[in-house]
Write an enzyme that holds these catalytic residues in place. Structure first.
Site, PDB file in Angstrom:
ATOM      1  CB  CYS B 175      -0.878  -0.032   1.245  1.00 16.08           C
ATOM      2  SG  CYS B 175      -1.896   1.434   1.419  1.00 16.08           S
ATOM      3  CG  HIS B 176      -0.182   4.190  -2.696  1.00 14.72           C
ATOM      4  ND1 HIS B 176      -0.643   4.063  -3.966  1.00 14.72           N
ATOM      5  CD2 HIS B 176      -1.267   4.471  -1.952  1.00 14.72           C
ATOM      6  CE1 HIS B 176      -1.953   4.273  -3.994  1.00 14.72           C
ATOM      7  NE2 HIS B 176      -2.337   4.530  -2.788  1.00 14.72           N
ATOM      8  CG  HIS B 212      -6.043   2.147   4.325  1.00 21.83           C
ATOM      9  ND1 HIS B 212      -7.110   1.645   3.624  1.00 21.83           N
ATOM     10  CD2 HIS B 212      -5.038   2.268   3.416  1.00 21.83           C
ATOM     11  CE1 HIS B 212      -6.786   1.460   2.358  1.00 21.83           C
ATOM     12  NE2 HIS B 212      -5.520   1.823   2.208  1.00 21.83           N
TER      13      HIS B 212
END
Lengths: 459, 459, 459, 459
Positions: B175-176, B212
């Protein structure tokens, strides 16, 4: 019959109006124990009065065992040489408790008790933890090998403070909430199966959780699994409440509770919540405590601190009557198990019951060291927790949230860390409908309301 | 220069309109890797079209490395012999996502993304977990030693499902979001200290958390601790937002985000939240998501699914242009690190970066086995988590709550357990202002809206 | 009096000459239990004969409780519907045991029992584990909820195999060795303090360790700590041995044991070793088992398998006399607690005693899941381990070594892994004076001696 | 190029004849570091002489970086303000080491080094632990935030003492033994595959174990798994030894070692032992150290302390030559990584290498907190262990035994507990052929031989 005849008990909060008298009669009625009780209280006059009451009880014809009562000038005097230490104090006064319970109403947060969790429980912890820090240091200095029994709330955090400050302490916390649910199951068996008068001890339960938010993962009577019966019982009574088999002890209930919260929790979560509804409701999101009407609709009532103040006046009046001989001591026994635990720890007979002690793995999916409530085996010289197993699904999730809040509360209280305190205060489920700015303002008001009882770091 | 020239990649979701093209150019530009990409998609036509685009990219003059693209008829064909498996699927369609994101608005719950947590993330998980169960079984059967890279959301639960079903799997999730916060710290150093153009990789960070909802417990640049600078930066910009140094990648933002949430969290909790504000807000109580206006006041906007539907049309149109030669492939590189990780795992150079893998103790105060996001060392044949240490105070408490919710979601989804599912759904912080009855009705409506994608147990 | 009158017991190894008869009389004398016993044995004739003996016992005038005995054709028949499963088998024959016990003498390794640890115990485990694998699979298939009581040695590894193959099994292992040490403490109190006839159950002990290598970390009688008395007792008798208060049960002793090993271990390590000296000596380096003379000098003797073979003949002769009516069944009770545990598990009364079950944290410094022996609470539907606390210093080190050997033995036996098996065989303390080449040759000879009983992987 | 130009190093044992000079040239050759080195030694004259040598090295034309050398009067002076603390001391003198190494020969125990495990290592620990207790207290008082690098043996116990006394210390232990095995693998690749001159750092290894008993669970070169090559290599050379690629550093070898022990361990256990054979042999049962001839037959030799005494004379003579200018400092670099670690911790570039630090879970099947040797990531302000995974089968069992011995040694040394010390001494594998009475007499003789260096509790 084995006996222990020179037991020395230090009673911190020995001026207590209520708990102390119950203990005095319990030990006067216990034929295997005798010795000395040293009453220590910051209100020395109250301790003196209780000494007189203690003497009256001990010398009463109904007493089977005789105890010597003394008043201790200091913690050091009370503790030196003590075999047992009982802690039952009121942290500050009912004025501070008034803030605990009622200040949050300004932001729409209602509490039925306000001494364990919620904003009230948090604030009570903030002032109580430093008191228990002082007590723990005194025990380490003067009675490091004594067994220490705590009755003060917030239970989990009081016991946690004792262990944090003095890790080798032999402390445990006692609470009768579980007994009430055993009694409910007994009443259920009468109602559902026609079996009357089962003593609560014969309802075998596996206890899991934290004080006032305890659950039964198993319950049986003579080998019969009680879960199916309880499900039928809840389906029958969840909507209306169940009023039989009440424990109407003043310590437990403001007005009668109908167990609707407990039954609703069973229908939602599948396990038996095992404390009074007033306590249980405070650990959940504000489903049962949206406002006083909601509480009433669930069959319980919020206990106003004004009632506690009045009740204190009643107890003071009773004290006067006891001292003057107008009223006889009550010799029916409190139903508490404290004196039985003393006997077991002295080697007078094993006993398995629920107790609040550090998690040594008895609940493997709660953090080690957290103060949990499970069964334990009381024997000569040891309290050995009995493995209770992992908590289930969301019961574990709900409980873990409170356990972490308690750990953060303890740390914040010991270090006067406002960031940690405020974020913990806001993480309580009862606060989950309050916006940050309102919550922060409430936090500051409540700290201010008890500032006299807080360490300098808060000023 | 070491090279690996016969790398076999199975791409599940190979018809993807966006992610796939980014990967195709990334690997075309990577001089050390070449081989074959097998595109598998339940929409075979989309895979065929992507094969053509892949061929165009691979044959483009700007490509430095050449890859063979094939379309696989089945998971078995795609997986057999694969060295790497990439999973990037859309679970169901945007119609189901419309329910995820917007149905909860009826009970006052607003979500900025709706694919990770909250009622939307929960429901997306409920249908995605069975899909990943199937994928995990296929990998176990046909490519048990392959490295498996997941890009699908909900990231933590997709990776958790793979490990639950096939514990020996070598899967990880990329995930970036963390990169964006590294870029913010770079922009901060330009703004506050006048140091321009620091590559994000030079901002050293200790990553802790879950996808997240990641946090930096440490951040430094050339040995300088960035926390004091970040505090000053937050004090300067928390009220107004900071708009420089934006990552305007379409994958990341609906409209620009001002980092006000992130800065507010720092001022409240003391650590650097390291994901986009739209994601962070969804993990908290509804302080930032009370309603669309509240979100806007915090400098971010809710992403309506209607926008996603329109965006998909735009991407389909772009696909048509690419296929017809009207538009050239974009060769700037996606900024994703996937291809670098492939190289590291093949022994072409070590790499330390953040990744989603099971907790082996890298975060000692989260449960072992939970999918956490921390740094890990990528080397030949292994991904070794780097110890990140315990999470702090209430950041740990907030994170643990979501971790437990994820564990319960996974269990409920795999066993079709409505009690566990509903109580987990209600335990999400975004649901904390919803009463039980409203929540239960919403749960049932949302399950109904995606029933076609759920296992029989839900029908 | 509560009773359970339709208890179904499957007895695997039901042709046993000894254990079975003890159980038959125990349950015939237990007024609260009755039901059916299904005897299963690979030697069907032996089971048939035991059925007759069972019927004779059940119908005997001294029997207070009546049981139906049947012979089961298969594990499936025996297990289906069983409430309890008893496992008491002889793995292979005394010929294989002859190799276990005596083959190592060629390299200077002497064993007093040879069924638990040492090269003999290892080899016995190698053939027994596959048998228990088969039993575990049958229980999973036909009686997954039954309580399973194992009496077979090597105890820890038999129970470990059951849990490895079927983790949800409700199995536990019973052994009377601890009782013998309780009796020794009772005899000690008579000798040292003049208190006669204390029942062993009144000696309260905290049990820690693994089967046949159990220790008391605490021991008390009516609240009195017995450690100071035991120290004086050891100082008085360690050199000469103590011969009073013997448990002369044939199952326990070849010839009398003088407790010199046990007392020596106390003087060396400071805790009370709580098993027969013949067992204890085998867990230590060959200090007590250098050769037969050394053993005799420590007051115990090596049990030759020739004696066991002769003893078996005696028991077969006794069986014939029982069947022919020449000899009456022995109704004094075996002293085993198995039937009491059955009652407790059926809800007929709680019981706390020592048992072999997986470590759930009751010994926090041994690996979780290892089969340990500690106290546990037996109640309706559960065996809850009682927290025993960490083991001390080198007692923990000695025990951990055997626990790891057991884990490696289990793994090697299940996977037929010669490298793991051989290195584990060599890691046994009794092998510590043997060079590798001699050890490896012995290993191969001993495997060959029992090859008929090993899985194909060994051939 | 980033630089750190005012680094303050406190060097405890700064009079060292050897290690100190190596460090002095290493830091003189490192272009990114400069600052001050404070030499502290209980032999102040030796520190003064080393100051002069330090100045000569720093001012030498070959030096690229310049350092100020001072002599500190006290630990307080040396530590106050220090960024780094280096500890490299000789605990007591070679006379005590003579007892460590040679006294056990009287009971047939031979040691090749005698400074880590075995009776010699144990006794060295007994006198070294109190010294490190004092150092830890001084660091806590005067340099609590400094990074502390230990080079003293017994490495694991020295580092363990630092953490026991001051848990927040930022200490780690460095050892070059692993490098030697990386060099062997490099030489192997030349021998077996014709690839010459591979720098040892390019051999990627996953390190597991404890100092001097480290193992590689994985080894690769450019993505190629080296285990199959190493197996072939061992099969080729295990019988004869392999003499190429030697590290002939004086610190490492008395005479050349042929790696036969290491190769034999691979053939027996299946993993690559990664320390010098002289060290490895001491951790095993006396298979390789039955007597000096056995050692020689395995291709290594016992290092007599007489050689160390002579070697010290040689080094003192060299010191005189250095001071008089007769000999030039040696500027080839020691091969140690200490100075690189300093740079990494200052933020001058990340580094992953093996190091001795507390187990935070990097080896999940060794006790938490034990000092283990694994890879770790060195970055600005942190050393983050890299997950190494569980150790295998009997390698774990062998290692765990030493870990427990070390924990018990530490406890015994800090509390002067003879029972714990003696039973730990007897639990060492090298002592496993010694009877108790002989062992106890040896223990007492060895304690007496170093009584002047032990705390009062031993007298």
């Amino acid at each position: 019959m084995q006996q222990a005849k020179d037991v020395r008990i230090a009673y911190i909060g020995g001026g207590s109006r209520g708990w102390a008298w119950g203990l005095m009669t319990d030990i006067a009625l216990d034929p295997v124990l005798a010795g000395e009780v040293r009453l220590y209280d910051i209100d020395r006059d109250a301790a003196e009065k209780n000494k007189k009451i203690g003497d009256m009880i001990s010398n009463h014809p109904k007493a089977v065992s005789h105890w010597k009562y003394t008043v201790a000038d200091s913690l050091q005097t009370a503790l030196t040489g003590a075999d047992f230490v009982i802690i039952s104090i009121l942290p500050a006064t009912f004025d501070e408790m008034e803030s605990d319970v009622h200040a949050p109403e300004a932001v729409g947060v209602y509490q039925s008790v306000g001494d364990t969790v919620g904003p009230g429980g948090f604030m009570r912890a903030l002032r109580t933890i430093p008191m228990f820090e002082e007590i723990a240091l005194a025990i380490r200095a003067y009675a490091p090998h004594a067994w220490v029994i705590n009755y003060t709330n917030p239970m989990s955090l009081c016991v946690a403070t004792l262990y944090r400050v003095f890790p080798e302490i032999r402390a445990f916390g006692c609470c009768h909430e579980v007994f009430g649910t055993q009694k409910l199951l007994s009443a259920m068996l009468e109602d559902m199966e026609g079996i009357p008068d089962i003593p609560r001890q014969d309802i075998r339960v596996t206890v899991q959780g934290i004080n006032h938010f305890t659950w039964f993962s198993k319950a049986s009577y003579q080998g019969q699994d009680l879960f199916p019966v309880y499900r039928a019982f809840c389906e029958k009574y969840a909507a209306t409440g169940f009023l039989k088999g009440q424990d109407d002890n003043w310590m437990n209930n403001y007005f009668a509770c109908s167990h609707r919260v407990k039954m609703d929790l069973f229908l939602k979560y599948g396990k038996i919540a095992a404390a009074g509804d007033r306590h249980l409701a405070e650990f959940m999101p504000p489903w049962y405590l949206r406002d006083p009407e909601t509480a009433r609709s669930w069959g319980f009532t919020l206990t106003p601190v004004s009632w506690r103040k009045q009740d204190l006046q009643n107890r003071l009046a009773r004290r006067a009557r006891l001292l003057s001989g107008q009223e006889e001591p009550d010799f029916k026994g409190s139903g508490e198990e404290g004196h039985l635990m003393l006997g077991a720890l002295l080697g007078l007979g094993d006993m398995t019951t629920n107790v609040n002690i550090p998690n040594r793995g008895q609940i493997p999916n709660l953090p080690l060291g957290a103060i949990v409530e499970t069964n334990a085996l009381f024997r000569a010289g040891e309290i050995a927790p009995v493995y209770a197993g992992p908590m289930d699904g969301n019961i574990q999730a709900l409980t873990a949230r409170h356990v972490l809040n308690q750990q953060n509360t303890l740390q914040a209280a010991l270090t006067c860390d406002r960031t940690l305190a405020l974020t913990t205060f806001m993480n309580d489920p009862l606060m989950s409908r309050v916006d940050w700015a309102d919550g922060e303002a409430l936090f500051d008001r409540m700290v201010a309301a008890q500032l006299a009882y807080l360490p300098k770091g808060w000023r």
